[in-house]
Design a protein around this motif. Sequence first.
Motif, PDB file in Angstrom:
ATOM      1  N   MET A   1      47.661  -5.897  35.522  1.00 47.50           N
ATOM      2  CA  MET A   1      46.671  -6.800  34.931  1.00 47.50           C
ATOM      3  C   MET A   1      47.047  -7.101  33.478  1.00 47.50           C
ATOM      4  SD  MET A   1      42.571  -6.212  34.567  1.00 47.50           S
ATOM      5  CE  MET A   1      41.548  -7.437  33.781  1.00 47.50           C
ATOM      6  N   LYS A   2      47.084  -8.367  33.123  1.00 53.44           N
ATOM      7  CA  LYS A   2      47.459  -8.786  31.776  1.00 53.44           C
ATOM      8  C   LYS A   2      46.281  -8.583  30.820  1.00 53.44           C
ATOM      9  CE  LYS A   2      51.557 -10.630  32.676  1.00 53.44           C
ATOM     10  NZ  LYS A   2      52.804 -10.216  32.017  1.00 53.44           N
ATOM     11  N   PRO A   3      46.568  -8.173  29.567  1.00 55.23           N
ATOM     12  CA  PRO A   3      45.486  -8.072  28.580  1.00 55.23           C
ATOM     13  C   PRO A   3      44.885  -9.446  28.284  1.00 55.23           C
ATOM     14  CG  PRO A   3      47.459  -6.913  27.853  1.00 55.23           C
ATOM     15  CD  PRO A   3      47.848  -7.735  29.044  1.00 55.23           C
ATOM     16  N   ASN A   4      43.619  -9.459  27.899  1.00 52.71           N
ATOM     17  CA  ASN A   4      42.969 -10.709  27.494  1.00 52.71           C
ATOM     18  C   ASN A   4      43.563 -11.209  26.179  1.00 52.71           C
ATOM     19  OD1 ASN A   4      41.139 -10.765  29.639  1.00 52.71           O
ATOM     20  ND2 ASN A   4      39.763  -9.373  28.562  1.00 52.71           N
ATOM     21  N   ILE A   5      43.580 -12.513  26.001  1.00 50.02           N
ATOM     22  CA  ILE A   5      44.036 -13.137  24.758  1.00 50.02           C
ATOM     23  C   ILE A   5      42.893 -13.959  24.196  1.00 50.02           C
ATOM     24  CG2 ILE A   5      45.690 -14.679  23.673  1.00 50.02           C
ATOM     25  CD1 ILE A   5      47.646 -14.015  25.886  1.00 50.02           C
ATOM     26  N   ILE A   6      42.499 -13.647  22.974  1.00 54.73           N
ATOM     27  CA  ILE A   6      41.354 -14.303  22.342  1.00 54.73           C
ATOM     28  C   ILE A   6      41.816 -14.997  21.065  1.00 54.73           C
ATOM     29  CG2 ILE A   6      39.059 -13.952  21.328  1.00 54.73           C
ATOM     30  CD1 ILE A   6      39.000 -11.317  23.029  1.00 54.73           C
ATOM     31  N   LEU A   7      41.457 -16.256  20.892  1.00 54.76           N
ATOM     32  CA  LEU A   7      41.842 -17.018  19.700  1.00 54.76           C
ATOM     33  C   LEU A   7      40.626 -17.247  18.813  1.00 54.76           C
ATOM     34  CD1 LEU A   7      43.730 -18.735  17.981  1.00 54.76           C
ATOM     35  CD2 LEU A   7      43.220 -20.658  19.464  1.00 54.76           C
ATOM     36  N   MET A   8      40.641 -16.655  17.629  1.00 51.34           N
ATOM     37  CA  MET A   8      39.619 -16.961  16.623  1.00 51.34           C
ATOM     38  C   MET A   8      40.141 -18.125  15.795  1.00 51.34           C
ATOM     39  SD  MET A   8      38.263 -13.168  15.482  1.00 51.34           S
ATOM     40  CE  MET A   8      36.893 -13.863  14.548  1.00 51.34           C
ATOM     41  N   ASN A   9      39.513 -19.261  15.946  1.00 53.23           N
ATOM     42  CA  ASN A   9      40.062 -20.512  15.436  1.00 53.23           C
ATOM     43  C   ASN A   9      39.463 -20.888  14.085  1.00 53.23           C
ATOM     44  OD1 ASN A   9      41.486 -22.981  15.459  1.00 53.23           O
ATOM     45  ND2 ASN A   9      39.678 -24.023  16.263  1.00 53.23           N
ATOM     46  N   PHE A  10      40.298 -20.879  13.037  1.00 55.77           N
ATOM     47  CA  PHE A  10      39.891 -21.333  11.716  1.00 55.77           C
ATOM     48  C   PHE A  10      40.474 -22.709  11.411  1.00 55.77           C
ATOM     49  CE2 PHE A  10      39.315 -16.822  11.505  1.00 55.77           C
ATOM     50  CZ  PHE A  10      38.344 -16.565  10.549  1.00 55.77           C
ATOM     51  N   ASP A  41      34.104 -13.011   0.396  1.00 52.34           N
ATOM     52  CA  ASP A  41      32.837 -12.662  -0.238  1.00 52.34           C
ATOM     53  C   ASP A  41      31.879 -11.996   0.755  1.00 52.34           C
ATOM     54  OD1 ASP A  41      31.421 -14.682   1.200  1.00 52.34           O
ATOM     55  OD2 ASP A  41      31.825 -16.166  -0.363  1.00 52.34           O
ATOM     56  N   VAL A  42      30.741 -11.565   0.262  1.00 57.76           N
ATOM     57  CA  VAL A  42      29.804 -10.765   1.060  1.00 57.76           C
ATOM     58  C   VAL A  42      29.313 -11.527   2.283  1.00 57.76           C
ATOM     59  CG1 VAL A  42      27.575  -9.602   1.049  1.00 57.76           C
ATOM     60  CG2 VAL A  42      29.090  -9.399  -0.934  1.00 57.76           C
ATOM     61  N   ASP A  43      28.953 -12.783   2.102  1.00 55.17           N
ATOM     62  CA  ASP A  43      28.439 -13.567   3.228  1.00 55.17           C
ATOM     63  C   ASP A  43      29.515 -13.806   4.275  1.00 55.17           C
ATOM     64  OD1 ASP A  43      26.330 -15.267   4.498  1.00 55.17           O
ATOM     65  OD2 ASP A  43      27.820 -16.838   4.120  1.00 55.17           O
ATOM     66  N   ALA A  44      30.719 -14.146   3.820  1.00 49.59           N
ATOM     67  CA  ALA A  44      31.818 -14.387   4.761  1.00 49.59           C
ATOM     68  C   ALA A  44      32.157 -13.108   5.523  1.00 49.59           C
ATOM     69  CB  ALA A  44      33.041 -14.900   4.015  1.00 49.59           C
ATOM     70  N   ARG A  45      32.136 -11.988   4.845  1.00 47.62           N
ATOM     71  CA  ARG A  45      32.417 -10.719   5.519  1.00 47.62           C
ATOM     72  C   ARG A  45      31.381 -10.437   6.604  1.00 47.62           C
ATOM     73  NH1 ARG A  45      33.592  -4.755   2.866  1.00 47.62           N
ATOM     74  NH2 ARG A  45      33.349  -3.575   4.792  1.00 47.62           N
ATOM     75  N   ARG A  46      30.117 -10.647   6.280  1.00 46.47           N
ATOM     76  CA  ARG A  46      29.057 -10.422   7.266  1.00 46.47           C
ATOM     77  C   ARG A  46      29.259 -11.292   8.495  1.00 46.47           C
ATOM     78  NH1 ARG A  46      24.904 -13.308   8.470  1.00 46.47           N
ATOM     79  NH2 ARG A  46      25.133 -14.615   6.587  1.00 46.47           N
ATOM     80  N   ARG A  47      29.601 -12.557   8.283  1.00 45.02           N
ATOM     81  CA  ARG A  47      29.769 -13.475   9.407  1.00 45.02           C
ATOM     82  C   ARG A  47      31.010 -13.134  10.227  1.00 45.02           C
ATOM     83  NH1 ARG A  47      28.792 -19.591   8.179  1.00 45.02           N
ATOM     84  NH2 ARG A  47      28.569 -19.493  10.441  1.00 45.02           N
ATOM     85  N   LEU A  48      32.085 -12.715   9.566  1.00 40.16           N
ATOM     86  CA  LEU A  48      33.274 -12.290  10.304  1.00 40.16           C
ATOM     87  C   LEU A  48      32.984 -11.049  11.144  1.00 40.16           C
ATOM     88  CD1 LEU A  48      36.069 -12.828   7.632  1.00 40.16           C
ATOM     89  CD2 LEU A  48      36.005 -13.873   9.903  1.00 40.16           C
ATOM     90  N   GLU A  49      32.245 -10.109  10.559  1.00 40.77           N
ATOM     91  CA  GLU A  49      31.886  -8.905  11.308  1.00 40.77           C
ATOM     92  C   GLU A  49      31.033  -9.252  12.525  1.00 40.77           C
ATOM     93  OE1 GLU A  49      31.946  -5.549   7.751  1.00 40.77           O
ATOM     94  OE2 GLU A  49      30.123  -6.703   8.118  1.00 40.77           O
ATOM     95  N   GLU A  50      30.159 -10.235  12.393  1.00 42.24           N
ATOM     96  CA  GLU A  50      29.355 -10.677  13.529  1.00 42.24           C
ATOM     97  C   GLU A  50      30.232 -11.286  14.617  1.00 42.24           C
ATOM     98  OE1 GLU A  50      26.609 -13.385  11.772  1.00 42.24           O
ATOM     99  OE2 GLU A  50      25.252 -11.803  11.037  1.00 42.24           O
ATOM    100  N   LYS A  51      31.237 -12.059  14.198  1.00 37.78           N
ATOM    101  CA  LYS A  51      32.086 -12.741  15.172  1.00 37.78           C
ATOM    102  C   LYS A  51      32.963 -11.781  15.971  1.00 37.78           C
ATOM    103  CE  LYS A  51      32.243 -17.211  12.759  1.00 37.78           C
ATOM    104  NZ  LYS A  51      31.752 -18.067  13.853  1.00 37.78           N
ATOM    105  N   ILE A  52      33.329 -10.653  15.374  1.00 38.56           N
ATOM    106  CA  ILE A  52      34.181  -9.706  16.090  1.00 38.56           C
ATOM    107  C   ILE A  52      33.390  -8.500  16.615  1.00 38.56           C
ATOM    108  CG2 ILE A  52      36.166 -10.399  14.701  1.00 38.56           C
ATOM    109  CD1 ILE A  52      36.006  -7.708  13.257  1.00 38.56           C
ATOM    110  N   ALA A  53      32.078  -8.540  16.473  1.00 41.32           N
ATOM    111  CA  ALA A  53      31.250  -7.377  16.801  1.00 41.32           C
ATOM    112  C   ALA A  53      31.406  -6.928  18.246  1.00 41.32           C
ATOM    113  CB  ALA A  53      29.782  -7.668  16.496  1.00 41.32           C
ATOM    114  N   SER A  54      31.601  -7.852  19.164  1.00 44.22           N
ATOM    115  CA  SER A  54      31.650  -7.494  20.586  1.00 44.22           C
ATOM    116  C   SER A  54      33.039  -7.049  21.042  1.00 44.22           C
ATOM    117  CB  SER A  54      31.193  -8.677  21.442  1.00 44.22           C
ATOM    118  OG  SER A  54      32.049  -9.791  21.268  1.00 44.22           O
ATOM    119  N   PHE A  55      34.016  -7.063  20.129  1.00 49.87           N
ATOM    120  CA  PHE A  55      35.379  -6.688  20.487  1.00 49.87           C
ATOM    121  C   PHE A  55      35.737  -5.326  19.919  1.00 49.87           C
ATOM    122  CE2 PHE A  55      35.252 -11.336  20.209  1.00 49.87           C
ATOM    123  CZ  PHE A  55      35.617 -11.655  21.507  1.00 49.87           C
ATOM    124  N   SER A  56      36.523  -4.578  20.666  1.00 49.05           N
ATOM    125  CA  SER A  56      37.005  -3.281  20.194  1.00 49.05           C
ATOM    126  C   SER A  56      38.216  -3.515  19.289  1.00 49.05           C
ATOM    127  CB  SER A  56      37.398  -2.409  21.386  1.00 49.05           C
ATOM    128  OG  SER A  56      38.684  -2.757  21.850  1.00 49.05           O
TER     129      SER A  56
END
Length: 265
Positions: A1-10, A41-56
């Motif tokens: 089984m191949k690992p999943n590939i996820i693209l966080m698009n900026f 900055d603080v706000d950007a960090r919070r939002r990035l943490e939210e975006k990756i929260a469901s991933f290990s």
Amino acid sequence: MKPNIILMNFTHVYEEENFIKNRRFRWIDCTDLNGVDCYCDVDARRRLEEKIASFSPEGIHFIDSGNYHYLSKLWTDKIREPFSLVVFDHHPDMQPTLFEDMLSCGSWVKDVLETNSFLHKVFIVGAAEPLVEAMTTGYGDKVKCYSETDLSHEEGWNRFSEEHVDCPVYISVDKDVLNGASAATNWDQGSLTLDELESLLGIILKKEAVVGVDICGECSCSLNFFEEKRELAINGKANSELLALFLKSAESHGCHKHVTFMSRK
């Protein structure tokens, strides 16, 4: 089984590189973020943490240019077991923090050392000798360096090969550790060839349990069309080879890990 590939698009930089072809991605939209270039900055960090929260933290994370290398701290913050951090970088990224409430691409390793209770050791590989000599002291045996000068001699390779790491590792690769023929980056670059980097990585992958990996070192778009095409081609080749190396290792160990791509200029 191949690992999943996820693209966080900026900014879609990886879309221009051939290594993404014939692969299936899950897309995560990050094009709405501000306050993230070199400093986060603080706000950007919070939002990035939210975006990756469901991933290990497991898997492979492509995080674009070295301006965003601080993202390695966000991924390693998710590790909940003793681990060592192996950083391949032309710069140690251990500068004193200029702004206490911001992450920085130049100080993130120091931040991980000072804030992550699970971190056992940091190994910095391929940094410029003068930058290693100017590094912040006071961490004792918790930080070990193999400068590009060390790696220019067989003795340095032997010492690296014999290094014993007694816990899983997280690997962070900035392609500015490579020479100009192997990568094109936003920063001054080192002297390793792609083959040499892969050989060093191969030593770790053979000997150690790997929690996860991230790769940065993309280059901002050039105003010169032909130069931009050259940079995209050379970085795409490096990304393709590194991805293949890590996927082969994961599959040979029976690991079904997430593979995550993050993109930002």
